[in-house]
Design a protein around this motif. Sequence first.
Motif, PDB file in Angstrom:
ATOM      1  N   ASP A  42       0.806  -1.213   0.000  1.00 31.54           N
ATOM      2  CA  ASP A  42       0.000   0.000   0.000  1.00 31.54           C
ATOM      3  C   ASP A  42       0.841   1.267   0.000  1.00 31.54           C
ATOM      4  O   ASP A  42       0.321   2.363  -0.243  1.00 31.54           O
ATOM      5  N   ARG A  43       2.140   1.153   0.283  1.00 27.30           N
ATOM      6  CA  ARG A  43       3.015   2.319   0.211  1.00 27.30           C
ATOM      7  C   ARG A  43       3.705   2.418  -1.139  1.00 27.30           C
ATOM      8  O   ARG A  43       3.833   3.512  -1.714  1.00 27.30           O
ATOM      9  N   LEU A  44       4.170   1.288  -1.663  1.00 23.70           N
ATOM     10  CA  LEU A  44       4.977   1.313  -2.875  1.00 23.70           C
ATOM     11  C   LEU A  44       4.141   1.584  -4.123  1.00 23.70           C
ATOM     12  O   LEU A  44       4.602   2.275  -5.044  1.00 23.70           O
ATOM     13  N   ALA A  45       2.925   1.066  -4.185  1.00 26.04           N
ATOM     14  CA  ALA A  45       2.104   1.229  -5.393  1.00 26.04           C
ATOM     15  C   ALA A  45       1.830   2.697  -5.719  1.00 26.04           C
ATOM     16  O   ALA A  45       2.094   3.141  -6.845  1.00 26.04           O
ATOM     17  N   PRO A  46       1.318   3.493  -4.757  1.00 24.04           N
ATOM     18  CA  PRO A  46       1.107   4.908  -5.094  1.00 24.04           C
ATOM     19  C   PRO A  46       2.411   5.660  -5.317  1.00 24.04           C
ATOM     20  O   PRO A  46       2.473   6.567  -6.144  1.00 24.04           O
ATOM     21  N   MET A  47       3.473   5.289  -4.595  1.00 24.48           N
ATOM     22  CA  MET A  47       4.758   5.948  -4.790  1.00 24.48           C
ATOM     23  C   MET A  47       5.306   5.687  -6.189  1.00 24.48           C
ATOM     24  O   MET A  47       5.937   6.560  -6.803  1.00 24.48           O
ATOM     25  N   ALA A  48       5.066   4.481  -6.720  1.00 22.85           N
ATOM     26  CA  ALA A  48       5.517   4.170  -8.077  1.00 22.85           C
ATOM     27  C   ALA A  48       4.845   5.094  -9.092  1.00 22.85           C
ATOM     28  O   ALA A  48       5.493   5.596 -10.021  1.00 22.85           O
ATOM     29  N   GLY A  49       3.549   5.317  -8.923  1.00 15.66           N
ATOM     30  CA  GLY A  49       2.846   6.229  -9.819  1.00 15.66           C
ATOM     31  C   GLY A  49       3.367   7.649  -9.711  1.00 15.66           C
ATOM     32  O   GLY A  49       3.566   8.336 -10.722  1.00 15.66           O
ATOM     33  N   LEU A  50       3.616   8.093  -8.484  1.00 14.88           N
ATOM     34  CA  LEU A  50       4.142   9.441  -8.279  1.00 14.88           C
ATOM     35  C   LEU A  50       5.548   9.577  -8.851  1.00 14.88           C
ATOM     36  O   LEU A  50       5.889  10.601  -9.450  1.00 14.88           O
ATOM     37  N   ALA A  51       6.375   8.543  -8.659  1.00 17.15           N
ATOM     38  CA  ALA A  51       7.743   8.585  -9.170  1.00 17.15           C
ATOM     39  C   ALA A  51       7.747   8.660 -10.693  1.00 17.15           C
ATOM     40  O   ALA A  51       8.497   9.442 -11.289  1.00 17.15           O
ATOM     41  N   ALA A  52       6.902   7.846 -11.334  1.00 13.99           N
ATOM     42  CA  ALA A  52       6.838   7.865 -12.798  1.00 13.99           C
ATOM     43  C   ALA A  52       6.359   9.225 -13.297  1.00 13.99           C
ATOM     44  O   ALA A  52       6.906   9.764 -14.272  1.00 13.99           O
ATOM     45  N   ALA A  53       5.352   9.792 -12.630  1.00 12.96           N
ATOM     46  CA  ALA A  53       4.839  11.100 -13.042  1.00 12.96           C
ATOM     47  C   ALA A  53       5.895  12.180 -12.859  1.00 12.96           C
ATOM     48  O   ALA A  53       6.058  13.077 -13.715  1.00 12.96           O
ATOM     49  N   PHE A  54       6.638  12.118 -11.757  1.00 12.90           N
ATOM     50  CA  PHE A  54       7.670  13.124 -11.500  1.00 12.90           C
ATOM     51  C   PHE A  54       8.804  13.010 -12.514  1.00 12.90           C
ATOM     52  O   PHE A  54       9.284  14.019 -13.042  1.00 12.90           O
ATOM     53  N   LEU A  83      13.497   5.435  -4.525  1.00  8.02           N
ATOM     54  CA  LEU A  83      12.142   5.610  -4.007  1.00  8.02           C
ATOM     55  C   LEU A  83      11.313   4.337  -4.062  1.00  8.02           C
ATOM     56  O   LEU A  83      10.524   4.070  -3.147  1.00  8.02           O
ATOM     57  N   VAL A  84      11.463   3.536  -5.134  1.00  4.54           N
ATOM     58  CA  VAL A  84      10.588   2.364  -5.289  1.00  4.54           C
ATOM     59  C   VAL A  84      11.355   1.071  -5.543  1.00  4.54           C
ATOM     60  O   VAL A  84      10.729   0.023  -5.777  1.00  4.54           O
ATOM     61  N   GLY A  85      12.674   1.093  -5.517  1.00  5.60           N
ATOM     62  CA  GLY A  85      13.450  -0.120  -5.694  1.00  5.60           C
ATOM     63  C   GLY A  85      13.820  -0.377  -7.142  1.00  5.60           C
ATOM     64  O   GLY A  85      13.290   0.251  -8.058  1.00  5.60           O
ATOM     65  N   PRO A  86      14.733  -1.319  -7.383  1.00  2.42           N
ATOM     66  CA  PRO A  86      15.256  -1.529  -8.734  1.00  2.42           C
ATOM     67  C   PRO A  86      14.252  -2.121  -9.710  1.00  2.42           C
ATOM     68  O   PRO A  86      14.235  -1.753 -10.882  1.00  2.42           O
ATOM     69  N   TRP A  87      13.392  -3.043  -9.240  1.00  2.00           N
ATOM     70  CA  TRP A  87      12.482  -3.725 -10.159  1.00  2.00           C
ATOM     71  C   TRP A  87      11.353  -2.799 -10.592  1.00  2.00           C
ATOM     72  O   TRP A  87      11.126  -2.605 -11.804  1.00  2.00           O
ATOM     73  N   VAL A  88      10.657  -2.230  -9.642  1.00  2.00           N
ATOM     74  CA  VAL A  88       9.575  -1.293  -9.964  1.00  2.00           C
ATOM     75  C   VAL A  88      10.149  -0.020 -10.570  1.00  2.00           C
ATOM     76  O   VAL A  88       9.541   0.594 -11.461  1.00  2.00           O
ATOM     77  N   GLY A  89      11.335   0.385 -10.114  1.00  4.31           N
ATOM     78  CA  GLY A  89      11.962   1.586 -10.651  1.00  4.31           C
ATOM     79  C   GLY A  89      12.255   1.469 -12.132  1.00  4.31           C
ATOM     80  O   GLY A  89      12.017   2.401 -12.906  1.00  4.31           O
ATOM     81  N   LEU A  91      10.663  -0.367 -14.227  1.00  7.14           N
ATOM     82  CA  LEU A  91       9.377  -0.315 -14.925  1.00  7.14           C
ATOM     83  C   LEU A  91       8.864   1.117 -15.046  1.00  7.14           C
ATOM     84  O   LEU A  91       8.309   1.501 -16.081  1.00  7.14           O
ATOM     85  N   CYS A  92       9.056   1.915 -13.995  1.00 10.03           N
ATOM     86  CA  CYS A  92       8.622   3.316 -14.037  1.00 10.03           C
ATOM     87  C   CYS A  92       9.323   4.070 -15.158  1.00 10.03           C
ATOM     88  O   CYS A  92       8.688   4.790 -15.939  1.00 10.03           O
ATOM     89  N   VAL A  93      10.646   3.920 -15.238  1.00 14.56           N
ATOM     90  CA  VAL A  93      11.403   4.624 -16.276  1.00 14.56           C
ATOM     91  C   VAL A  93      11.010   4.111 -17.655  1.00 14.56           C
ATOM     92  O   VAL A  93      10.870   4.885 -18.609  1.00 14.56           O
ATOM     93  N   ALA A  94      10.797   2.797 -17.782  1.00 18.63           N
ATOM     94  CA  ALA A  94      10.407   2.230 -19.074  1.00 18.63           C
ATOM     95  C   ALA A  94       9.068   2.786 -19.540  1.00 18.63           C
ATOM     96  O   ALA A  94       8.895   3.104 -20.726  1.00 18.63           O
ATOM     97  N   VAL A  95       8.108   2.904 -18.629  1.00 17.17           N
ATOM     98  CA  VAL A  95       6.805   3.452 -18.989  1.00 17.17           C
ATOM     99  C   VAL A  95       6.950   4.888 -19.483  1.00 17.17           C
ATOM    100  O   VAL A  95       6.331   5.294 -20.480  1.00 17.17           O
ATOM    101  N   VAL A  96       7.769   5.670 -18.798  1.00  8.95           N
ATOM    102  CA  VAL A  96       8.006   7.055 -19.217  1.00  8.95           C
ATOM    103  C   VAL A  96       8.594   7.100 -20.624  1.00  8.95           C
ATOM    104  O   VAL A  96       8.174   7.896 -21.473  1.00  8.95           O
ATOM    105  N   LEU A  97       9.560   6.237 -20.909  1.00 12.34           N
ATOM    106  CA  LEU A  97      10.202   6.220 -22.223  1.00 12.34           C
ATOM    107  C   LEU A  97       9.221   5.824 -23.325  1.00 12.34           C
ATOM    108  O   LEU A  97       9.253   6.380 -24.425  1.00 12.34           O
ATOM    109  N   VAL A  98       8.352   4.865 -23.027  1.00 11.80           N
ATOM    110  CA  VAL A  98       7.359   4.441 -24.014  1.00 11.80           C
ATOM    111  C   VAL A  98       6.406   5.586 -24.336  1.00 11.80           C
ATOM    112  O   VAL A  98       6.109   5.872 -25.508  1.00 11.80           O
ATOM    113  N   VAL A  99       5.908   6.264 -23.305  1.00  8.77           N
ATOM    114  CA  VAL A  99       4.988   7.388 -23.521  1.00  8.77           C
ATOM    115  C   VAL A  99       5.681   8.502 -24.303  1.00  8.77           C
ATOM    116  O   VAL A  99       5.099   9.084 -25.235  1.00  8.77           O
TER     117      VAL A  99
END
Length: 239
Positions: A42-54, A83-89, A91-99
């Motif tokens: 419940d902490r990491l999921a919203p933080m992942a969204g915020l990290a990707a948006a930032f 902020l969210v660790g190597p695995w989720v991190g 994925l966050c950067v990859a999503v940003v690059l795709v968009v």
Amino acid sequence: METLAMHISNGIINGPVAAVFAALALAALTVCVLRGRRDLDDRLAPMAGLAAAFIFAVQMLNFPIFTAGVSGHLLGGALAAMLVGPWVGALCVAVVLVVQALVFGDGGVAMLGLNITNMALLGTAAAYLLIALLLRVLPRTPAGLAVTAFVSALLSVLVASQGFVVQYWLGGTTDLGGNLAGLAGTMAGVHLLIGIGEGLITATTVVTVAKVRPDLVYALRGLRRPAGAPAVPAVGGVR
């Protein structure tokens, strides 16, 4: 090379090499999804969204590198790793690059595998390895966290830039006349300056979050000191 941007445009690397790295990136991201599911709570999921948006927002802001005539922006690998660790991190950067590639044309769609490998995979992995090392030897104070964030961000940018050099060596479409070392040196020099900017942004962001909610910083709660190491208070008073 007319530009030294980390976002590789279509035509810079030939098709076969781009296809190989697309397959490698897809396989690596699949592993990240499987491993990242274990970390999500419940902490990491919203933080992942915020990290990707930032990361997405900050990547839209370029700062000039006057000595090279180019501009740079936050890659985000180190910030996401902290902020969210190597695995989720990754994925966050990859999503940003795709968009960015699909919506803004920042980096070629055919080159997505190359860009994801450099910035989402290599950058994040290099950053987290250094974070794991530094947080075991540095005090978990604002100063120690800032040094960790700055150094890991700087290194991640340099590693990502050299990933491009390897890719260009494998399938670059322009003959460099055997001057691959010159390309590597130029990329390292330019991205050293970019890395300094990234390090400052990453350190400021991570320390700010840690002072308010240290439990939301994955690196502080996800890494443990070796047995027998003296306990050091974490940022914000959490132990």
